[in-house]
Scaffold this active site. Structure first.
Site, PDB file in Angstrom:
ATOM      1  N   SER A 113      12.276  -4.326  -1.921  1.00  0.00           N
ATOM      2  CA  SER A 113      12.506  -5.232  -3.044  1.00  0.00           C
ATOM      3  C   SER A 113      13.413  -6.400  -2.629  1.00  0.00           C
ATOM      4  O   SER A 113      13.082  -7.143  -1.723  1.00  0.00           O
ATOM      5  CB  SER A 113      13.104  -4.444  -4.218  1.00  0.00           C
ATOM      6  OG  SER A 113      13.104  -5.189  -5.399  1.00  0.00           O
ATOM      7  N   HIS A 136       7.116  -6.477  -3.739  1.00  0.00           N
ATOM      8  CA  HIS A 136       6.501  -6.388  -5.060  1.00  0.00           C
ATOM      9  C   HIS A 136       7.087  -7.462  -5.966  1.00  0.00           C
ATOM     10  O   HIS A 136       8.158  -8.018  -5.684  1.00  0.00           O
ATOM     11  CB  HIS A 136       6.711  -4.997  -5.667  1.00  0.00           C
ATOM     12  CG  HIS A 136       8.148  -4.616  -5.863  1.00  0.00           C
ATOM     13  ND1 HIS A 136       8.976  -5.217  -6.795  1.00  0.00           N
ATOM     14  CD2 HIS A 136       8.922  -3.689  -5.250  1.00  0.00           C
ATOM     15  CE1 HIS A 136      10.168  -4.676  -6.743  1.00  0.00           C
ATOM     16  NE2 HIS A 136      10.168  -3.753  -5.815  1.00  0.00           N
TER      17      HIS A 136
END
Length: 224
Positions: A113, A136
């Site tokens: 992340s 993501h």
């Protein structure tokens, strides 16, 4: 009769065993400054006490001290993070990227992340062969107001992360978007998990390596 020196030695040995599990602790040379970012990156909101976290307000003064310390020649950032607060992660990434001294990052267990821009923020990046990184779209917890302005806010936040990764790595914009919005890689989610050399193949990380490689590269950079 036990001398004061022997008493101090015994006390220090006991403290080392209690805190570190070892009777002795190695003295680290001052030319390389080590920064570890582990667990969840904690930002303006405190994480639950049972979570392993890295507080960004602790890392910022460390980076500032390393930048100003004439003995420090380079900074090594060790990463094993699940991600966390976007604002805090980007603030740390920008600070690392703007340092005048050479920086090298090493992803050990994971750099997921917001850990991705933290890894790419250094002058040169490494990843362990078994380490993984997840790319993501941004997520938000709590109340979300279902209005067009919320969608535009998400877009702006995502673009900030996009721009930083593109600016600090070799991955192309199209490839980055494909990986971030892939729907076939993660069950019940959107994004892509990359392991070891896959991160190098797509251009996110510079090289597969370990601690020795990272230190050697950092010494090479500050010797230049």
């Amino acid at each position: 009769m036990i001398s004061k020196e022997n008493k101090d030695l015994k006390n220090n040995t006991r403290k080392n065993i209690e805190s570190m599990g070892s009777p002795t602790i190695a003295t680290v040379p001052k030319d390389i400054f080590f920064v570890s970012i582990i667990g969840e990156i904690e930002g303006h909101n405190a994480s639950p006490p049972n979570k392993k976290t890295t507080k960004y307000e602790h890392i910022i003064p460390q980076l500032l001290s390393a930048e100003r310390d004439p003995k420090v020649k380079g900074i090594l950032i060790l990463l094993n993070t699940v991600g966390g607060d976007i604002e805090a992660g980007l603030a740390l990434s920008e600070m690392i990227n703007s340092m005048s001294k050479p920086t090298v990052s090493l992803v050990l267990g994971g750099g997921h992340s917001i850990g991705v821009p933290l890894a790419t923020s250094a002058d040169y990046s490494f990843i362990a062969p078994t380490a993984s990184m997840t790319l993501h779209p941004i997520r938000m917890n709590g109340l979300v107001i279902g209005v067009p302005q919320t969608f535009r806010y998400f877009q702006k936040m995502q673009q900030r992360i996009f721009d930083f990764i593109l600016r600090t790595s070799k991955i192309t914009e199209d490839k980055l978007k494909d990986l971030m919005y892939d729907t076939d890689e993660i069950a019940n989610d959107v994004g892509t998990v990359l392991i070891g050399k896959e991160t190098v193949e797509v251009g996110v990380i510079d090289e597969v390596g370990g601690l020795k490689d990272s230190i050697n590269k950092l010494q090479e950079l500050f010797n230049e």
